[in-house]
Design an enzyme around this catalytic site. Structure first.
Site, mmCIF file in Angstrom:
data_model
loop_
_atom_site.group_PDB
_atom_site.id
_atom_site.type_symbol
_atom_site.label_atom_id
_atom_site.label_comp_id
_atom_site.label_asym_id
_atom_site.label_seq_id
_atom_site.Cartn_x
_atom_site.Cartn_y
_atom_site.Cartn_z
ATOM 1 N N ASP A 33 73.049 -19.808 34.068
ATOM 2 C CA ASP A 33 74.073 -20.423 34.910
ATOM 3 C C ASP A 33 74.788 -19.402 35.792
ATOM 4 O O ASP A 33 74.853 -18.209 35.465
ATOM 5 C CB ASP A 33 75.132 -21.107 34.041
ATOM 6 C CG ASP A 33 74.690 -22.440 33.484
ATOM 7 O OD1 ASP A 33 73.512 -22.805 33.646
ATOM 8 O OD2 ASP A 33 75.536 -23.126 32.878
ATOM 9 N N HIS A 65 74.047 -16.665 31.028
ATOM 10 C CA HIS A 65 74.614 -16.509 32.366
ATOM 11 C C HIS A 65 74.003 -15.272 33.015
ATOM 12 O O HIS A 65 74.140 -14.168 32.462
ATOM 13 C CB HIS A 65 76.139 -16.389 32.312
ATOM 14 C CG HIS A 65 76.820 -17.654 31.895
ATOM 15 N ND1 HIS A 65 76.891 -18.042 30.576
ATOM 16 C CD2 HIS A 65 77.427 -18.624 32.625
ATOM 17 C CE1 HIS A 65 77.530 -19.217 30.502
ATOM 18 N NE2 HIS A 65 77.861 -19.582 31.738
#
Length: 266
Positions: free
Chosen positions: A76, A231
């Protein structure tokens, strides 16, 4: 990103029923890894029908139809200077494909990283325009829709040069996993699948690469597989990823690469 779960009171029974129809069977085995017979590789490609789809047990009752010890790798918030390239390097070294949920403003600023992600065979998906701190669940519906639509358009333009009426990859993840029934209904009408995660690395918390590696492997072993959230904006994630991929191979895990089912994208 926070650890907060999001309860969904509407549409879950229907979504559970749709899940039986929404997911295609496993598709082709991935290519071998040239010059790296010991590489982890991508075990198989899973074609996913996004229509009516809501998966990831941190947010929804169901997940993708994975076999034991299969994982889907997702990242992400990128693309981000330095760290996204390092993540792509680690994946390339092991011939592994993942899904990247991009923030539109980051994609707009760094189209070269988006194009590289696409060129190396990864799935480019969507994560809103700005990842608002208040989350899409805390802002008015019209503002939430604007965040989604602008983010998809920015991602598409960065990846492909143009944005069409419908996304080429109709996959979306809510910032902070925070949704509302109204926004979920909007995405369903648009034919856009919603992805949560089955386990996360909690890499929004500062930790050493070794601590993060130990944490995510322990969680993965306890879960036995699933959709994993990282992430690609985090240096600790980029630093630990090569060891994580080697650990997956050593522990007998297989990576599944998810792509939209043919005919369901724009």
């Amino acid at each position: 990103m926070t650890d907060g779960r999001n309860a969904h009171g509407c549409g879950l029974a229907a979504a559970s029923l749709l899940l039986l129809l929404a997911l295609a069977p496993a598709a082709a085995l991935a290519d071998t890894c040239p010059g790296r017979p010991d590489a982890l590789g991508t075990g198989r490609v899973l074609e996913v029908d996004p229509r009516g789809l809501q998966v990831g047990t941190k947010s929804f009752p169901q997940t993708l139809p994975l076999k034991p010890r299969e994982v889907v790798l997702t990242f992400d918030d990128g693309p981000w200077p330095g760290t996204t390239a390092a993540v792509l390097d680690a994946l390339k070294a092991e011939c592994v494909h993942a899904t990247f949920f991009l923030i539109g403003q980051n994609a707009k600023l760094r189209p070269e990283l988006v194009k590289r992600t696409l060129a190396e065979g990864h799935t480019v998906a969507h994560h809103s325009m700005t990842h608002p701190a208040a989350t899409l669940a805390k802002i008015p519906f019209d503002a939430a829709v604007k965040e989604i639509e602008q983010g998809i358009a920015a991602d598409e333009k960065a990846a492909y040069g143009t944005a069409g009426a419908a996304p080429r990859v109709p996959f979306f993840r809510f910032p902070g996993f925070a949704s509302t029934p109204q926004v979920l209904e909007y995405l369903a009408r648009k034919g856009i699948g919603v992805f949560g995660a089955d386990l996360w690395a909690s890499d929004w918390n500062v930790q050493t690469p070794q601590a993060q590696l130990d944490l995510v492997l322990n969680r993965l072993d306890a879960a036995g597989g699933g959709i994993v959230l990282f992430h690609d904006t985090k240096q600790q994630t980029a630093a630990m990823l090569p060891a994580f991929l080697r650990a997956l191979a050593a522990r007998g895990y297989s990576v599944v690469h998810m792509v939209p089912k043919a005919g369901t994208n724009g």
